[in-house]
Design a protein around this motif. Structure first.
Motif, mmCIF file in Angstrom:
data_model
loop_
_atom_site.group_PDB
_atom_site.id
_atom_site.type_symbol
_atom_site.label_atom_id
_atom_site.label_comp_id
_atom_site.label_asym_id
_atom_site.label_seq_id
_atom_site.Cartn_x
_atom_site.Cartn_y
_atom_site.Cartn_z
ATOM 1 N N PRO A 6 0.825 -1.221 0.000
ATOM 2 C CA PRO A 6 0.000 0.000 0.000
ATOM 3 C C PRO A 6 0.856 1.266 0.000
ATOM 4 C CG PRO A 6 -0.814 -1.576 1.597
ATOM 5 C CD PRO A 6 0.518 -2.088 1.117
ATOM 6 N N GLY A 7 0.286 2.344 -0.484
ATOM 7 C CA GLY A 7 0.990 3.619 -0.561
ATOM 8 C C GLY A 7 1.311 4.209 0.799
ATOM 9 N N MET A 8 2.191 5.180 0.811
ATOM 10 C CA MET A 8 2.679 5.731 2.075
ATOM 11 C C MET A 8 1.623 6.492 2.864
ATOM 12 S SD MET A 8 5.329 8.617 0.879
ATOM 13 C CE MET A 8 4.848 10.142 0.161
ATOM 14 N N PHE A 9 0.523 6.821 2.260
ATOM 15 C CA PHE A 9 -0.534 7.522 2.997
ATOM 16 C C PHE A 9 -1.495 6.556 3.680
ATOM 17 C CE2 PHE A 9 0.819 10.587 -0.269
ATOM 18 C CZ PHE A 9 1.327 11.553 0.592
ATOM 19 N N ASN A 10 -1.303 5.290 3.428
ATOM 20 C CA ASN A 10 -2.131 4.265 4.053
ATOM 21 C C ASN A 10 -1.261 3.501 5.050
ATOM 22 O OD1 ASN A 10 -3.977 2.307 4.716
ATOM 23 N ND2 ASN A 10 -4.560 1.866 2.605
ATOM 24 N N MET A 11 -0.904 4.166 6.138
ATOM 25 C CA MET A 11 0.075 3.633 7.090
ATOM 26 C C MET A 11 -0.364 2.314 7.740
ATOM 27 S SD MET A 11 2.581 5.621 6.809
ATOM 28 C CE MET A 11 3.679 5.510 8.204
ATOM 29 N N ARG A 12 -1.636 2.210 8.078
ATOM 30 C CA ARG A 12 -2.119 1.012 8.771
ATOM 31 C C ARG A 12 -1.969 -0.220 7.876
ATOM 32 N NH1 ARG A 12 -7.401 -1.262 9.349
ATOM 33 N NH2 ARG A 12 -7.551 -2.499 11.247
ATOM 34 N N ASP A 13 -2.481 -0.132 6.655
ATOM 35 C CA ASP A 13 -2.398 -1.276 5.749
ATOM 36 C C ASP A 13 -0.956 -1.552 5.335
ATOM 37 O OD1 ASP A 13 -5.088 -1.728 5.907
ATOM 38 O OD2 ASP A 13 -5.578 -0.718 4.031
ATOM 39 N N ARG A 14 -0.174 -0.500 5.245
ATOM 40 C CA ARG A 14 1.241 -0.662 4.895
ATOM 41 C C ARG A 14 1.975 -1.441 5.994
ATOM 42 N NH1 ARG A 14 4.395 3.077 1.317
ATOM 43 N NH2 ARG A 14 6.582 2.673 1.740
ATOM 44 N N ALA A 15 1.680 -1.128 7.263
ATOM 45 C CA ALA A 15 2.303 -1.837 8.393
ATOM 46 C C ALA A 15 1.877 -3.302 8.391
ATOM 47 C CB ALA A 15 1.926 -1.165 9.710
ATOM 48 N N LYS A 16 0.610 -3.556 8.092
ATOM 49 C CA LYS A 16 0.120 -4.936 8.029
ATOM 50 C C LYS A 16 0.809 -5.694 6.892
ATOM 51 C CE LYS A 16 -4.453 -5.356 8.628
ATOM 52 N NZ LYS A 16 -5.889 -5.012 8.538
ATOM 53 N N TRP A 17 0.945 -5.049 5.746
ATOM 54 C CA TRP A 17 1.605 -5.671 4.595
ATOM 55 C C TRP A 17 3.056 -5.988 4.939
ATOM 56 C CZ3 TRP A 17 5.678 -5.155 1.260
ATOM 57 C CH2 TRP A 17 5.580 -5.798 0.022
ATOM 58 N N ASP A 18 3.735 -5.042 5.592
ATOM 59 C CA ASP A 18 5.140 -5.248 5.982
ATOM 60 C C ASP A 18 5.278 -6.422 6.946
ATOM 61 O OD1 ASP A 18 5.915 -3.132 4.371
ATOM 62 O OD2 ASP A 18 6.164 -1.718 6.027
ATOM 63 N N ALA A 19 4.323 -6.560 7.880
ATOM 64 C CA ALA A 19 4.364 -7.662 8.844
ATOM 65 C C ALA A 19 4.203 -9.001 8.125
ATOM 66 C CB ALA A 19 3.267 -7.485 9.892
ATOM 67 N N TRP A 20 3.356 -9.025 7.124
ATOM 68 C CA TRP A 20 3.146 -10.235 6.330
ATOM 69 C C TRP A 20 4.398 -10.544 5.510
ATOM 70 C CZ3 TRP A 20 -1.325 -10.531 2.189
ATOM 71 C CH2 TRP A 20 -1.424 -11.832 1.684
ATOM 72 N N LYS A 21 4.947 -9.530 4.883
ATOM 73 C CA LYS A 21 6.146 -9.689 4.056
ATOM 74 C C LYS A 21 7.325 -10.202 4.893
ATOM 75 C CE LYS A 21 8.436 -8.821 0.142
ATOM 76 N NZ LYS A 21 8.180 -9.579 -1.081
ATOM 77 N N ALA A 22 7.367 -9.808 6.171
ATOM 78 C CA ALA A 22 8.483 -10.188 7.058
ATOM 79 C C ALA A 22 8.549 -11.694 7.311
ATOM 80 C CB ALA A 22 8.367 -9.439 8.382
ATOM 81 N N VAL A 23 7.445 -12.407 7.135
ATOM 82 C CA VAL A 23 7.438 -13.852 7.392
ATOM 83 C C VAL A 23 7.271 -14.654 6.089
ATOM 84 C CG1 VAL A 23 6.647 -13.646 9.770
ATOM 85 C CG2 VAL A 23 4.953 -13.812 7.950
ATOM 86 N N GLU A 24 7.552 -14.000 4.995
ATOM 87 C CA GLU A 24 7.335 -14.569 3.667
ATOM 88 C C GLU A 24 7.996 -15.935 3.444
ATOM 89 O OE1 GLU A 24 7.020 -12.559 -0.634
ATOM 90 O OE2 GLU A 24 8.912 -12.237 0.369
ATOM 91 N N GLY A 25 9.144 -16.182 4.035
ATOM 92 C CA GLY A 25 9.856 -17.431 3.783
ATOM 93 C C GLY A 25 9.322 -18.637 4.545
ATOM 94 N N LYS A 26 8.427 -18.431 5.476
ATOM 95 C CA LYS A 26 7.913 -19.530 6.294
ATOM 96 C C LYS A 26 6.893 -20.361 5.521
ATOM 97 C CE LYS A 26 8.289 -17.254 10.789
ATOM 98 N NZ LYS A 26 9.295 -18.106 11.389
ATOM 99 N N SER A 27 6.901 -21.662 5.789
ATOM 100 C CA SER A 27 5.857 -22.521 5.226
ATOM 101 C C SER A 27 4.564 -22.239 5.987
ATOM 102 C CB SER A 27 6.230 -23.996 5.393
ATOM 103 O OG SER A 27 6.168 -24.357 6.774
ATOM 104 N N LYS A 28 3.444 -22.685 5.428
ATOM 105 C CA LYS A 28 2.165 -22.488 6.119
ATOM 106 C C LYS A 28 2.198 -23.162 7.485
ATOM 107 C CE LYS A 28 -0.872 -21.561 2.264
ATOM 108 N NZ LYS A 28 -2.248 -21.652 1.788
ATOM 109 N N GLU A 29 2.817 -24.349 7.557
ATOM 110 C CA GLU A 29 2.889 -25.078 8.828
ATOM 111 C C GLU A 29 3.734 -24.320 9.850
ATOM 112 O OE1 GLU A 29 3.458 -26.430 5.818
ATOM 113 O OE2 GLU A 29 1.762 -27.807 5.625
#
Length: 92
Positions: free
Chosen positions: A48-71
């Motif tokens: 998300p764009g820089m003016f959407n801080m809440r969704d951007r933080a959520k996206w970043d948190a998701w991206k931070a665990v990108e390498g993990k398997s679902k399990e």
């Protein structure tokens, strides 16, 4: 094994909804990222764009665990919910 993990994950996803208001945003974001990784898999949207801080933080948190398997994400999510419940003095 996977079915049991899935059931426990779903149980803890419900428990996460009852965590106290005092749960920090940082911890909520960690849970969010692990939940999305466990249920959807790797990030599949644009950041998300820089003016959407809440969704951007959520996206970043998701991206931070990108390498993990679902399990792995499910297991880490369960562990994190248990930890937050203990810190809040909530019985598991």
């Amino acid at each position: 094994m996977y079915v049991r993990l899935q059931e426990e994950f779903e149980e803890h996803a419900e428990k996460a909804k009852t965590l106290p208001e005092s749960t920090t945003n940082e911890n909520k974001l960690i849970l969010y990222g692990l939940y999305k990784q466990a249920t959807v898999g790797p990030v599949n949207t644009n950041r998300p764009g820089m003016f959407n801080m809440r969704d951007r933080a959520k996206w970043d948190a998701w991206k931070a665990v990108e390498g993990k398997s679902k399990e792995e994400a499910m297991s880490d999510y369960i562990t994190k919910v248990k930890q937050l419940q203990e810190e809040a003095g909530v019985s598991a």
